[in-house]
Design an enzyme around this catalytic site. Structure first.
Site, mmCIF file in Angstrom:
data_model
loop_
_atom_site.group_PDB
_atom_site.id
_atom_site.type_symbol
_atom_site.label_atom_id
_atom_site.label_comp_id
_atom_site.label_asym_id
_atom_site.label_seq_id
_atom_site.Cartn_x
_atom_site.Cartn_y
_atom_site.Cartn_z
ATOM 1 N N LYS A 219 55.593 25.991 69.212
ATOM 2 C CA LYS A 219 55.276 25.312 67.955
ATOM 3 C C LYS A 219 56.419 24.389 67.541
ATOM 4 C CE LYS A 219 52.853 29.449 66.261
ATOM 5 N NZ LYS A 219 51.453 29.302 66.626
ATOM 6 N N CYS B 179 43.727 34.956 63.221
ATOM 7 C CA CYS B 179 44.523 36.147 63.541
ATOM 8 C C CYS B 179 45.131 36.756 62.283
ATOM 9 C CB CYS B 179 45.602 35.825 64.567
ATOM 10 S SG CYS B 179 44.944 35.173 66.098
ATOM 11 N N GLN C 150 55.955 30.042 61.757
ATOM 12 C CA GLN C 150 55.391 28.898 61.033
ATOM 13 C C GLN C 150 56.420 28.173 60.179
ATOM 14 O OE1 GLN C 150 52.458 27.672 61.534
ATOM 15 N NE2 GLN C 150 51.531 29.319 62.702
ATOM 16 N N ASP D 210 59.170 36.926 60.520
ATOM 17 C CA ASP D 210 58.331 36.159 61.441
ATOM 18 C C ASP D 210 58.427 34.702 60.998
ATOM 19 O OD1 ASP D 210 56.367 34.765 62.753
ATOM 20 O OD2 ASP D 210 54.716 36.105 62.180
ATOM 21 N N HIS E 255 50.257 37.396 60.246
ATOM 22 C CA HIS E 255 49.525 37.151 61.491
ATOM 23 C C HIS E 255 49.431 38.498 62.215
ATOM 24 C CE1 HIS E 255 48.935 35.696 65.630
ATOM 25 N NE2 HIS E 255 48.636 34.514 65.148
#
Lengths: 423, 153
Positions: free
Chosen positions: A238, A378, A215, A212, A135
């Site tokens: 999220k 993104c 997700q 990261d 991302h």
């Protein structure tokens, strides 16, 4: 429920059975908008009522500026943040709550890491390795610090099965590598990257490892010690929490070695006319007033997840993502952007519908009250590398059900008809 | 609802059977319009007549149905217009698409393109609809070049 193993097929009518949906009533937006098939949780999740109530409760009963006050309310607000910090640490398998830094979001967490580490870590001849599927929030900060320090940005690229192989890691991570920062789960391809193997290779050459996890934390159990990373970033919004709260977890020795990112109030021990002594971690990285109500509500969101059973929710989400991929593969003219193996997807599946532009697909699906994302997500370098301009993305959370996915699949048939008739 | 109005037969006909989607041999101006948020890329060409009016307008490139149909409708509308008239129409289209001009009498000047007015209820699609028009306005005001609309995330 944690610790129990589950049979391969969910119990019919049980919470992991995607033909039923015991979760939707917990979410006020979904409960009040019965016709909505919300398939964009990878962008932001919906929130259960208990999280919204917690946010309100903070302002109604506990509101004071944390950390500095000596009166009851401020002590309570401080305690609320401390409790939330300890809860987040437990949730990601971190032993020490002080290793949890609250930020605004994943992007801020990653900017903090890049800006703080770069001046002492990077120089000409050094390399930073990321994947091509990052991302922008885990890409641009590294582009920026590499440009500023003369370091080189190197991209790990997946093979035709969307897997980053050990050979690729061995090829790109070497003696010049000072830091590796990778997405645990791709927000476009929906694949889980082999973070442990990448981390081991990076540590073997003395490089730091950043993950990261924006997700992945919402969908799979993430344990920082099992992942083997040094720093990890994710967002509350999220993960049942409010917008505006993010997390940076870091190993104590790593965080202690890093200079602050933002300076000012609440991050110092003492200040004189000519200098300042930083507070210990985590306050060193938490300049200014935190979103205490948001952090308190995030705590409630984690409790909601645990109350429903993390294993149950994970099993249900795997079943939903798998069903989503399988249904999309079967829709005529749909090309899945990413693996066509349903089991390879965590949360999200991206696709294109023949030659129809993703914006048209999303607008027409919206007519059927099916909400998906369309665009470059993104991740422009990834799409450019794959030779596509943009794509559609559908993503699920446990509050979805098979009917939501069916609505998408059926809606795509109607989109095709608008453009191509019944040919 | 608005969407049914938007993807109507007229719009889909411009997408399936565009009249002005071709490369011109004798263009007097060429201007590229890019919408980075969705990768839409449009090359607009204009041939000015000796009478100082637009004799021909055409476009090539790729984009969503809204941007392609909008470019086709615009190319049709602009033939015979002076640069000043064309710039005025581009601005009128911008006002319609952003919801600040709703007077049906004025929107009639846009002819078929007035059917895109429902895009004013779809903020995410405004840039798609206005790509060709902004590109033409830039071309007429500043000559050949590239115009980029601001992008997302």
């Amino acid at each position: 429920m944690s610790g129990l193993s589950f049979p391969s097929a969910p119990v019919a009518g049980g919470p992991a059975d995607i033909r039923t949906n015991p979760f939707r009533p917990d979410f006020p937006l979904l409960a009040s908008d019965e016709g909505l098939a919300f398939l964009d949780s990878a962008a932001t999740a919906q929130r259960p009522a208990c999280v919204l109530e917690a946010q309100r409760r903070f302002y109604e009963t506990m509101n004071a500026n944390p950390l500095r006050g000596l009166y009851r309310l401020s002590v309570e607000a401080t305690q609320a943040i401390d409790d939330a910090r300890a809860h987040v640490a437990r949730f990601i398998g971190a032993g020490d709550p002080d290793e949890v830094v609250f930020t605004r979001n994943t992007s801020e967490s990653l900017n903090l890491v890049a800006r703080s580490l770069a001046p002492t870590l990077l120089g000409p001849g050094d390399e930073v390795a990321i994947t091509i599927m990052e991302h922008h929030s885990n890409l641009i900060p590294w582009q920026q610090v590499c440009a500023a320090t003369g370091a080189k940005l190197v991209y790990l690229r997946p093979n035709e099965d969307f897997v980053i192989t050990p050979e690729e890691v061995a090829d790109k991570v070497g003696p010049r590598t000072k830091l590796v920062s990778v997405a645990h789960v791709s927000n476009v391809l929906g694949v889980e990257n082999p973070v442990r193997a990448i981390a081991d290779a990076a540590h073997a050459v003395g490089a730091l490892v950043v993950v990261d996890a924006a997700q992945s934390v919402p969908h799979v159990r993430v344990d920082v010690s099992e992942l083997g990373c040094d720093l990890m970033a994710f967002s509350a919004h999220k993960l049942m929490g409010p917008m505006g709260v993010g997390v940076l977890w870091g190993r104590r020795d790593v965080l202690e070695s890093m200079p602050p990112f933002l300076t000012g109030g609440e991050m110092i021990d003492s200040v004189t006319e000519t200098g300042a002594v930083w507070a210990p971690i985590p306050q060193k990285f938490e300049a200014g007033t935190q979103d205490a109500a948001g952090i308190y509500a995030f705590d409630a969101g984690l409790s909601y997840i645990e109350g429903k059973g993390r294993d149950v929710l994970e099993e249900r989400e795997r079943a939903l993502a798998s069903y989503l991929c399988a249904r999309l593969v079967d829709v005529p003219h749909v090309d899945v952007v990413g693996p066509t193996d349903p089991a390879a997807h965590v949360g999200a599946v991206s696709f294109n519908l023949g030659d129809i532009h993703p914006h048209d697909v999303a607008s027409l699906l919206d007519m059927d009250d099916v909400a998906i994302r369309a665009g470059h997500h993104c991740a422009q370098p990834l799409l450019a590398w794959m030779g596509i301009e943009s794509c559609c993305r559908a993503s699920v959370a446990f509050y979805n059900d098979a009917a939501d996915v069916d609505r998408l699949a059926d809606g795509l048939g109607r989109v095709w008809e608008v453009f191509h008739g019944n040919e | 609802m608005a969407m049914n109005d938007l993807y109507n037969a007229s719009l889909m006909d411009h997408v399936s059977h565009p009249d002005y989607k071709y490369e011109m041999d004798d263009a007097t101006s060429t201007h590229e319009g890019v919408n980075p948020s969705c990768g839409d890329d449009l090359v607009l060409q204009v041939r000015m007549g000796e009478d100082g009016r637009i004799a021909e307008a055409a476009y090539t490139g790729h984009g969503c149905a809204v941007s392609q149909a909008s470019a086709d409708m615009m190319s049709d509308l602009m033939v015979g217009k002076t640069p000043e008239e064309a710039i005025g129409l581009c601005r009128l289209f911008g006002e319609m698409i952003r919801g600040s001009e709703k007077d049906p009498a004025r929107l009639e000047e846009l002819d078929e393109a007035s059917c895109l007015s429902s895009v004013s209820h779809m903020p995410a699609r405004v840039k798609c609809a206005e790509l060709a028009w902004r590109t033409l306005e830039e071309m007429l005001e500043h000559g050949d070049g590239v115009t980029t609309t601001e992008g997302e995330g």
